[in-house]
Design a protein around this motif. Sequence first.
Motif, mmCIF file in Angstrom:
data_model
loop_
_atom_site.group_PDB
_atom_site.id
_atom_site.type_symbol
_atom_site.label_atom_id
_atom_site.label_comp_id
_atom_site.label_asym_id
_atom_site.label_seq_id
_atom_site.Cartn_x
_atom_site.Cartn_y
_atom_site.Cartn_z
ATOM 1 N N THR A 126 3.526 6.395 -0.038
ATOM 2 C CA THR A 126 3.389 7.186 1.186
ATOM 3 C C THR A 126 1.946 7.635 1.373
ATOM 4 N N GLU A 127 1.314 8.066 0.279
ATOM 5 C CA GLU A 127 -0.085 8.506 0.366
ATOM 6 C C GLU A 127 -1.010 7.337 0.679
ATOM 7 N N VAL A 128 -0.785 6.189 0.044
ATOM 8 C CA VAL A 128 -1.609 5.009 0.306
ATOM 9 C C VAL A 128 -1.516 4.598 1.766
ATOM 10 N N HIS A 129 -0.305 4.593 2.299
ATOM 11 C CA HIS A 129 -0.110 4.145 3.673
ATOM 12 C C HIS A 129 -0.533 5.188 4.702
ATOM 13 N N GLY A 130 -1.029 6.318 4.247
ATOM 14 C CA GLY A 130 -1.605 7.285 5.170
ATOM 15 C C GLY A 130 -2.927 6.817 5.739
ATOM 16 N N ASP A 131 -3.547 5.827 5.081
ATOM 17 C CA ASP A 131 -4.814 5.231 5.544
ATOM 18 C C ASP A 131 -4.589 3.728 5.646
ATOM 19 N N SER A 132 -4.636 3.181 6.846
ATOM 20 C CA SER A 132 -4.286 1.766 7.044
ATOM 21 C C SER A 132 -5.227 0.820 6.303
ATOM 22 N N GLU A 133 -6.522 1.105 6.309
ATOM 23 C CA GLU A 133 -7.465 0.222 5.621
ATOM 24 C C GLU A 133 -7.239 0.257 4.113
ATOM 25 N N ILE A 138 -5.045 -2.109 -0.989
ATOM 26 C CA ILE A 138 -4.139 -1.983 -2.133
ATOM 27 C C ILE A 138 -3.132 -3.134 -2.146
ATOM 28 N N HIS A 139 -2.595 -3.478 -1.013
ATOM 29 C CA HIS A 139 -1.623 -4.584 -0.952
ATOM 30 C C HIS A 139 -2.267 -5.895 -1.399
ATOM 31 N N LEU A 140 -3.452 -6.202 -0.885
ATOM 32 C CA LEU A 140 -4.095 -7.468 -1.244
ATOM 33 C C LEU A 140 -4.512 -7.482 -2.712
ATOM 34 N N THR A 141 -4.935 -6.332 -3.211
ATOM 35 C CA THR A 141 -5.330 -6.271 -4.621
ATOM 36 C C THR A 141 -4.150 -6.568 -5.533
#
Length: 239
Positions: A126-133, A138-141
């Motif tokens: 939830t915290e990660v997805h608070g910032d789209s970039e 994170i997803h690609l990593t």
Amino acid sequence: MDPHGGALPHEFDHTHANVSGGWLRAATFGAMDGLVTNTSLLAGVGGGGLDAHAIVLSGIAGLAAGAFSMALGEYASVSTANEQIDAEVRVETRAQARHPQAEQAELVAMFVDMGMSETTARAAATEVHGDSERAVTIHLTHELGVDPTEKPSPLVAGGSSFVMFAIGAIIPLLPYLLGFDSLPAGLAVGGLGLLVAGAVAAGFTSQSKVRGALRQLLFGAIAVGATYLVGVLIGGVPG
């Protein structure tokens, strides 16, 4: 304040090399290729019976051709890899815009696989997805093993490859440039260069320098010996 002077508590006892950058690989391969290519070239034309002037001319031509070829190849390779990463960034960005809940659930699953509890994983996602970039990064990593914010520079890769190939390629020519008309001397200097390059490359990876040096000398000797044999066989064929 950290008593050891590091930005983080653990940085006082170890550091990591930059394994994502393009310059080290390009420089290492450039030097190796320059040494092997031009030492082999000298062996081939020398084995074919050419005089010192022709050997030097061949060596300089091989240096120029190889350096430009390596530089342009590295530039194109790194540029293509970066463009592929950019394409994946666009794919991931579209996916998160169209299916934000599914993407966040996917990240939760990845965090759980890493060992987090589901509660912690959901809070982190939830915290990660608070910032789209940040979410895209994170997803690609985690999905592809690449960080789109740390792409190597094509110019640095191409430039380091050019310079190091030229340095490696000129080493076996040194005896001729200093006035010694001796193929064995050129091959010996090239062999010494291979030993040094192998040891230096091994040092970057904390491997045995002796093993690295001997391995590179062996590989170079195979290439030099094969090229010398070709030169002798072709040079002995009547024109």
